[in-house]
Scaffold this motif. Structure first.
Motif, PDB file in Angstrom:
ATOM      1  N   LYS A   1      -7.915   4.760   3.126  1.00 23.76           N
ATOM      2  CA  LYS A   1      -6.594   5.015   2.537  1.00 23.76           C
ATOM      3  C   LYS A   1      -5.559   4.031   3.070  1.00 23.76           C
ATOM      4  O   LYS A   1      -5.763   3.369   4.073  1.00 23.76           O
ATOM      5  CB  LYS A   1      -6.143   6.445   2.892  1.00 23.76           C
ATOM      6  CG  LYS A   1      -7.042   7.531   2.344  1.00 23.76           C
ATOM      7  CD  LYS A   1      -6.784   7.778   0.881  1.00 23.76           C
ATOM      8  CE  LYS A   1      -7.725   8.845   0.355  1.00 23.76           C
ATOM      9  NZ  LYS A   1      -7.997   8.706  -1.057  1.00 23.76           N
TER      10      LYS A   1
ATOM     11  N   VAL B   1       3.042   2.584  -8.191  1.00 17.59           N
ATOM     12  CA  VAL B   1       2.963   2.834  -9.635  1.00 17.59           C
ATOM     13  C   VAL B   1       1.596   2.388 -10.156  1.00 17.59           C
ATOM     14  O   VAL B   1       1.173   1.266  -9.902  1.00 17.59           O
ATOM     15  CB  VAL B   1       4.083   2.057 -10.373  1.00 17.59           C
ATOM     16  CG1 VAL B   1       3.919   2.176 -11.872  1.00 17.59           C
ATOM     17  CG2 VAL B   1       5.443   2.570  -9.940  1.00 17.59           C
ATOM     18  N   TYR B   2       0.936   3.282 -10.892  1.00 17.62           N
ATOM     19  CA  TYR B   2      -0.353   2.911 -11.489  1.00 17.62           C
ATOM     20  C   TYR B   2      -0.151   1.793 -12.498  1.00 17.62           C
ATOM     21  O   TYR B   2       0.813   1.811 -13.259  1.00 17.62           O
ATOM     22  CB  TYR B   2      -0.994   4.125 -12.174  1.00 17.62           C
ATOM     23  CG  TYR B   2      -1.579   5.100 -11.206  1.00 17.62           C
ATOM     24  CD1 TYR B   2      -2.634   4.726 -10.377  1.00 17.62           C
ATOM     25  CD2 TYR B   2      -1.089   6.390 -11.097  1.00 17.62           C
ATOM     26  CE1 TYR B   2      -3.188   5.618  -9.491  1.00 17.62           C
ATOM     27  CE2 TYR B   2      -1.628   7.294 -10.209  1.00 17.62           C
ATOM     28  CZ  TYR B   2      -2.684   6.904  -9.406  1.00 17.62           C
ATOM     29  OH  TYR B   2      -3.227   7.791  -8.516  1.00 17.62           O
ATOM     30  N   GLN B   3      -1.075   0.842 -12.522  1.00 15.39           N
ATOM     31  CA  GLN B   3      -0.888  -0.371 -13.299  1.00 15.39           C
ATOM     32  C   GLN B   3      -1.666  -0.358 -14.603  1.00 15.39           C
ATOM     33  O   GLN B   3      -2.579   0.429 -14.797  1.00 15.39           O
ATOM     34  CB  GLN B   3      -1.308  -1.584 -12.462  1.00 15.39           C
ATOM     35  CG  GLN B   3      -0.473  -1.746 -11.208  1.00 15.39           C
ATOM     36  CD  GLN B   3       0.985  -1.983 -11.532  1.00 15.39           C
ATOM     37  OE1 GLN B   3       1.325  -2.885 -12.282  1.00 15.39           O
ATOM     38  NE2 GLN B   3       1.860  -1.151 -10.986  1.00 15.39           N
ATOM     39  N   SER B   4      -1.306  -1.295 -15.471  1.00  9.54           N
ATOM     40  CA  SER B   4      -1.980  -1.448 -16.756  1.00  9.54           C
ATOM     41  C   SER B   4      -2.573  -2.843 -16.840  1.00  9.54           C
ATOM     42  O   SER B   4      -1.941  -3.812 -16.429  1.00  9.54           O
ATOM     43  CB  SER B   4      -0.968  -1.253 -17.875  1.00  9.54           C
ATOM     44  OG  SER B   4      -1.461  -1.834 -19.063  1.00  9.54           O
ATOM     45  N   ILE B   5      -3.766  -2.929 -17.403  1.00 10.82           N
ATOM     46  CA  ILE B   5      -4.465  -4.220 -17.502  1.00 10.82           C
ATOM     47  C   ILE B   5      -3.669  -5.210 -18.350  1.00 10.82           C
ATOM     48  O   ILE B   5      -3.802  -6.421 -18.204  1.00 10.82           O
ATOM     49  CB  ILE B   5      -5.898  -4.001 -18.070  1.00 10.82           C
ATOM     50  CG1 ILE B   5      -6.761  -5.250 -17.901  1.00 10.82           C
ATOM     51  CG2 ILE B   5      -5.866  -3.588 -19.524  1.00 10.82           C
ATOM     52  CD1 ILE B   5      -7.256  -5.458 -16.523  1.00 10.82           C
ATOM     53  N   ASN B   6      -2.768  -4.670 -19.204  1.00 13.20           N
ATOM     54  CA  ASN B   6      -1.994  -5.558 -20.079  1.00 13.20           C
ATOM     55  C   ASN B   6      -1.073  -6.504 -19.327  1.00 13.20           C
ATOM     56  O   ASN B   6      -0.594  -7.471 -19.888  1.00 13.20           O
ATOM     57  CB  ASN B   6      -1.129  -4.722 -21.034  1.00 13.20           C
ATOM     58  CG  ASN B   6      -1.982  -3.995 -22.030  1.00 13.20           C
ATOM     59  OD1 ASN B   6      -3.108  -4.390 -22.277  1.00 13.20           O
ATOM     60  ND2 ASN B   6      -1.455  -2.914 -22.590  1.00 13.20           N
ATOM     61  N   TYR B   7      -0.800  -6.189 -18.065  1.00  9.78           N
ATOM     62  CA  TYR B   7       0.137  -7.021 -17.309  1.00  9.78           C
ATOM     63  C   TYR B   7      -0.582  -8.015 -16.404  1.00  9.78           C
ATOM     64  O   TYR B   7       0.028  -8.637 -15.554  1.00  9.78           O
ATOM     65  CB  TYR B   7       1.084  -6.141 -16.490  1.00  9.78           C
ATOM     66  CG  TYR B   7       1.933  -5.244 -17.370  1.00  9.78           C
ATOM     67  CD1 TYR B   7       3.168  -5.671 -17.846  1.00  9.78           C
ATOM     68  CD2 TYR B   7       1.474  -3.985 -17.758  1.00  9.78           C
ATOM     69  CE1 TYR B   7       3.924  -4.867 -18.670  1.00  9.78           C
ATOM     70  CE2 TYR B   7       2.224  -3.170 -18.588  1.00  9.78           C
ATOM     71  CZ  TYR B   7       3.456  -3.617 -19.036  1.00  9.78           C
ATOM     72  OH  TYR B   7       4.211  -2.818 -19.861  1.00  9.78           O
TER      73      TYR B   7
END
Lengths: 302, 287
Positions: free
Chosen positions: A33, A292-298
């Motif tokens: 962790k 913040v959970y991320q998005s593959i689009n970025y």
């Protein structure tokens, strides 16, 4: 190799399948962790052999891949770069040029990759060509057909000949464990490769399913450990194919630490052959830093 | 006269076409209005939100690329299945304190609402698409396109009808969703997951989580891979949190603090448009 006696490869070292899988399950439960997770993710990123081995690869694709290797994520310039890019021999030159000024290595597959079905003469030719083009590392694949026939000396001699052609260039030997059928064979192939002069042993080409699995990696790591005890030489390990998630990458790191110790936890001795893993590691790193959970689009495709 | 102890069902979540328990392994008690425990439900955490978003994202392409007509058929199928299992839903609503008559009314209204939105799927671009006059030799047209993954925060009132009224417009446009079910009365929603599962809806298109909204809203609304938030919470603090979080990735936010879910105004195509982007195409034409 003078003082070392080469073992009889016709002897089989028994592998306790249930034991291996249970140990694996236990290690996977380990929870990493916060700060140590972040360190682990960055370490894994620095161990990646960013790979593209497709028939449709072109110079343009290689330049793009190398940009990803140099700067994995522009908003975080302090991130480590990947360890190497891994390409076909005819694209080594393009990769070399694109990586000029960095310490990122160029690895080339060679010796009739991915089938290994060619004459030794052609394999040596292929290897020399890749080295001429400037490859720092060579990934070759063993002849599984001969191996399964029990023709171990053929495998040994082939690896030794290619290692000789490599000279100082690092040789990674792919066992293609998905075609070796049993854990005992994986162990045997690991031993043959190491005694024949491999600098690294690698699980798979990525073209055959199953590719890298954790039990197989554990068996290969144990072979490396025993080889080190017998000869005093360190050999590197590279699981490749099918490792897509950051969580799995961390599990592999735990496995290396528990089997070989911290000395192997550097890009010099442990690599992960992957492409989409890079972005998952980056997404997890950014998640750790921002919450913040991320998005593959970025994240850029390589 | 037996001393048998009744087995209380632990309702599971619905994520990616499967019915997993919460990653946290925690549950919380669901009680009827008199305070008697009637069941257990999963107490989901941010990790369940994360998994649900992954499922919703991977289902998005398939769902939004289905023909509008096919999406309509599938929504209609949900209504059919719900009709078939009306009694179960009435019973579940009764358990959590809804009067029998009211419960039947709610289930029937839910079915009708799904059918309403099923009808809109293939009419949306006809009605809201436009051909635009432009001052150059181009054929220029705009049509609504699904925005992506929507997070839905459902209220406690009329738990089945409200959730259905929120899910249906989101789905009919081609979006996928993660629903945070009513905190107090999630049971009919979890059962609704079973209905969806049996209705040809691809796994991951609808994901239903139960638990304390306070533990999930923050992560859901901040998640970079969520494109829209459909919120029914009137509470100021929560709304502010959602607005601020949504600004990180410029999500569409629709605050919808309704209480009367039987009202016909919820049958409204403009609700679908809240979750659509306008795509405009310039096509060169010769004169």
């Amino acid at each position: 190799m003078n003082a070392v006696t080469i073992p009889d490869f016709h002897q089989t070292i028994p592998i306790d399948k249930v034991g291996v899988e249970e140990r694996m399950a236990r290690l996977n439960k380990r929870s990493i962790k916060k700060e140590s997770k972040l360190q682990g993710l960055k370490l894994a990123l620095s161990m990646i052999d960013l790979t593209t081995l497709e028939g449709k690869d072109s110079e343009g694709k290689i330049i793009q891949l190398c940009n990803k290797a140099r700067t994995p994520y522009t908003p975080m310039p302090d991130l480590p770069t990947v360890a190497a890019v891994c390409v076909y021999p005819n694209l080594v030159d393009a990769a070399k040029k694109a990586l000029r000024g960095t310490t990122i290595k160029v690895a080339s597959v060679a010796a009739a990759f991915p089938s290994g079905m060619a004459r030794l003469k052609d394999k040596l030719e292929d290897t020399r060509y890749a080295i001429d083009q400037g490859a720092d590392e060579i990934d070759m694949v063993i002849s599984r057909g001969e191996f399964l026939k029990g023709n171990y000396s053929y495998i040994f001699d082939e690896i030794a000949a290619i290692k000789e052609a490599c000279g100082e260039v690092h040789l990674k030997v792919i066992l293609e464990t998905g075609e070796l059928e049993t854990y005992e064979n994986v162990r045997k192939a690991s031993d043959i490769a190491m005694y024949a002069g491999a600098d690294f042993i690698k699980t798979s080409t990525g073209k055959i399913q199953p590719a890298a699995t954790q039990p197989v990696t554990m068996i290969m790591l144990e072979a490396i450990r025993d080889f080190y005890r017998n000869t005093g030489q360190m050999v590197g390990m590279k699981p490749a194919g099918g490792i897509r998630k950051a969580k799995e990458a961390l599990q592999y790191l735990v496995l290396v630490k528990e089997t070989l110790g911290a000395a192997w936890l550097t890009p010099q001795w442990f690599r992960i052959g992957a492409s989409s893993l890079t972005n998952d590691l980056l997404m997890q790193i950014v998640k750790q830093e921002t919450g913040v959970y991320q998005s593959i689009n970025y994240f850029s495709n390589d | 006269m037996s001393d048998r102890i009744e087995v209380l069902k632990t309702y599971k979540t619905y994520v990616g076409g499967k019915f997993p328990r919460s990653e946290s392994d925690r549950t919380y008690k669901i009680t009827d209005p008199k305070g008697k425990q009637i069941a257990n439900a999963c107490r989901c955490t941010r990790k369940d939100v994360r998994d649900a978003v992954v499922a919703a994202r991977s289902a998005f392409n398939e769902w939004s690329n289905r023909s509008a007509y096919n999406r309509g058929q599938i929504l209609y199928r949900i209504a059919e299945m719900l009709e078939d299992r009306k009694d179960q839903f009435v019973k579940e609503l009764e358990k959590s304190g809804t009067k029998s008559k009211e419960a039947m009314k709610q289930v029937e209204a839910s079915i009708d609402r799904i059918i309403y939105f099923a009808g809109w799927t293939d009419k949306l671009s006809q009605v809201f698409g436009t051909v635009n006059p432009v001052a150059s030799p181009h054929f220029n047209f705009s049509s609504p396109d699904a925005t992506g993954v929507a997070g839905i925060i459902a209220p406690d009132e009329a738990p089945l009808l409200s959730a259905v009224s929120l899910i249906a417009p989101v789905l009919s446009g081609g979006n996928t969703c993660i629903l945070l079910a009513s905190e107090k009365n999630p049971l009919p929603l979890v059962s609704f997951g079973e209905v969806i599962h049996a209705s040809d809806v691809p796994g991951g298109v609808v994901n239903i989580l139960t638990g304390h909204h306070s533990e999930m809203v923050d992560h859901l609304s901040a998640h970079m891979d969520v494109n829209a938030v459909f919120n029914t919470t009137a509470e100021k603090e929560t709304r502010k949190l959602i607005d601020e979080n949504a600004s990180i990735s410029v999500k569409r936010v629709t605050h919808y603090p309704e209480t009367d879910w039987f009202n016909e105004k919820h049958e409204n195509p403009y609700l679908i448009l809240e979750f659509m982007e306008t795509k405009t195409t310039w096509h060169p034409v010769g004169n």
